[in-house]
Design an enzyme around this catalytic site. Structure first.
Site, PDB file in Angstrom:
ATOM      1  N   ARG A  38       1.055  -0.999   0.029  1.00  0.00           N
ATOM      2  CA  ARG A  38       0.049   0.093  -0.038  1.00  0.00           C
ATOM      3  C   ARG A  38       0.837   1.329  -0.099  1.00  0.00           C
ATOM      4  NH1 ARG A  38      -5.217   1.844   1.390  1.00  0.00           N
ATOM      5  NH2 ARG A  38      -5.224   3.583   2.821  1.00  0.00           N
ATOM      6  N   LEU A  63      -6.831   7.610  -1.493  1.00  0.00           N
ATOM      7  CA  LEU A  63      -7.021   6.037  -1.154  1.00  0.00           C
ATOM      8  C   LEU A  63      -7.971   5.839  -0.091  1.00  0.00           C
ATOM      9  CD1 LEU A  63      -3.096   4.979  -1.341  1.00  0.00           C
ATOM     10  CD2 LEU A  63      -4.977   4.095  -2.819  1.00  0.00           C
ATOM     11  N   SER A  64      -8.989   5.045  -0.228  1.00  0.00           N
ATOM     12  CA  SER A  64      -9.834   4.734   0.883  1.00  0.00           C
ATOM     13  C   SER A  64      -9.211   3.978   1.965  1.00  0.00           C
ATOM     14  CB  SER A  64     -11.037   3.958   0.091  1.00  0.00           C
ATOM     15  OG  SER A  64     -11.813   4.738  -0.630  1.00  0.00           O
ATOM     16  N   ALA A  65      -9.751   3.694   2.931  1.00  0.00           N
ATOM     17  CA  ALA A  65      -9.203   3.032   4.162  1.00  0.00           C
ATOM     18  C   ALA A  65      -9.182   1.524   3.697  1.00  0.00           C
ATOM     19  CB  ALA A  65     -10.002   3.164   5.319  1.00  0.00           C
TER      20      ALA A  65
END
Length: 362
Positions: A38, A63-65
């Site tokens: 990530r 970016l989403s969680a």
């Protein structure tokens, strides 16, 4: 408010925590998450936050969680050879993980509103293909990104097996999204403050399942103020692979099988007892609501007696702990790319070897 799971020291520990909290539940999804770090999708100055279960935003890049991506990947029920459309493809992180599961005969398309984000996604994709240690462990379905508003997709576009939308969908656009699906396909999107999974069971039949309470920023509506005309988004055609490309896939697959057979032959049944390590600390907290505010994701927790009594201290599983080992015993050999070594040892011209390796730098 904080993340749904505790932060990790590295990508693998973050995935361990997501598994412990049951956000990652299947082997295929776990393999995809472990294969792509990530942190590689963060700008250098923000990488210290990469392994927290929080969203990240910088300008148009976001970016989403991790817990959101985990639920999405599990809900999509991905399989090799399927077609996938990512609406609001962003950095390409999700599309790349999906591509590892789809394999070389899948279709992987993304639509992104911002041109600078598409350029960022292409840079990150190129970096992954050329440098990632994980690339040679998979046969990859490379994503293709196009710029445009996902509410203006050309009506004559092909339908997809799997569709994900990364922004809140208004009720009036529900049917538009459904029509992007083939019969038997799955659509995952935030609809009426719920992350929703919709399966198309027939030409006019649907099954709907609410996965998670969420609050996403809504899709940006098309703006025709300048020209007064709709700017149709034309998705990439489904390309037929060349004979040369098919040969590369077949040769790489054959070499991987030979490597596997050699490994099994050397180790008997090919199975080794996994090394034991101390269990990592994991905060066992269940999530009640995820809030998506200007593309930032937060999660509120349901309190429980153990949280109150222990002042939210980490719960540590003391089972399966191993006695302390010497530092020298903890050191592991650097990973060996057996596929690369085998290809480079073949009696072939160098240009052909590098073609088989996708011209990777390492």
């Amino acid at each position: 408010m904080g993340g749904a799971v505790s932060a990790g020291e590295d990508n693998d520990e973050l995935i361990d925590n997501l598994k412990e909290a049951q956000y990652i539940r299947t082997e295929l999804v776990e393999q995809a998450f472990r294969a792509i770090d990530r942190a590689d999708y963060y700008l250098e100055e923000f990488k210290e936050n990469a392994y927290k279960d929080l969203a990240w935003k910088h300008g148009n890049i976001h970016l989403s969680a991790p817990c959101i991506y985990s639920e999405v990947m599990e809900a999509l029920d991905l399989q090799p050879g399927l077609s996938f459309l990512n609406l609001g493809s962003g950095t390409g992180y999700l599309s790349s993980m999906v591509g590892l599961i789809l394999g070389p005969f899948g279709v992987n398309h993304g639509v992104e509103l911002h041109s600078d984000v598409i350029e960022y996604a292409k840079q990150k994709l190129d970096f992954f293909i050329k440098t990632s240690d994980s690339f040679d462990k998979f046969e990859f379905c490379e994503p293709s990104f196009v710029i445009g508003n996902c509410l203006e997709i050309s009506p004559d576009c092909t339908q997809y097996d799997r569709v994900y939308c990364g922004a809140g969908v208004q009720k009036e656009h529900e049917d538009y999204m459904k029509n992007l699906l083939k019969v038997g396909g799955i659509l995952v999107m935030p609809l009426e403050e719920k992350l929703t999974k919709i399966t198309r069971t027939g030409p006019s039949a649907w099954e709907t399942k609410k996965i998670l309470a969420v609050s996403f920023a809504p899709l940006i509506q098309p703006n025709h103020a300048d020209s007064g005309k709709s700017r149709l988004v034309h998705l990439p055609p489904v390309a037929v692979r060349s004979l040369q490309d098919l040969a590369r896939i077949a040769i790489r697959g054959t070499i991987k099988k030979l490597i596997h057979q050699e490994t099994v032959g050397k180790s008997g049944n090919g199975l080794k007892s996994p090394p034991k390590f101390k269990r990592r600390r994991v905060r066992r907290r269940r999530m009640e609501t995820i809030v998506f505010l200007d593309k930032e994701v937060f999660a509120s927790r349901i309190s429980n007696p153990s949280d109150d009594n222990n002042n939210s201290e980490d719960i540590e599983d003391d089972t399966q702990e191993e006695e302390e080992t010497k530092p020298s015993e903890l050191k592991s050999d650097p990973p060996v790319n057996f596929l690369r070594e085998k290809v480079l040892s073949l009696p072939l011209p160098d240009p052909l070897k590098y073609y088989l390796l996708y011209y990777r730098e390492k």
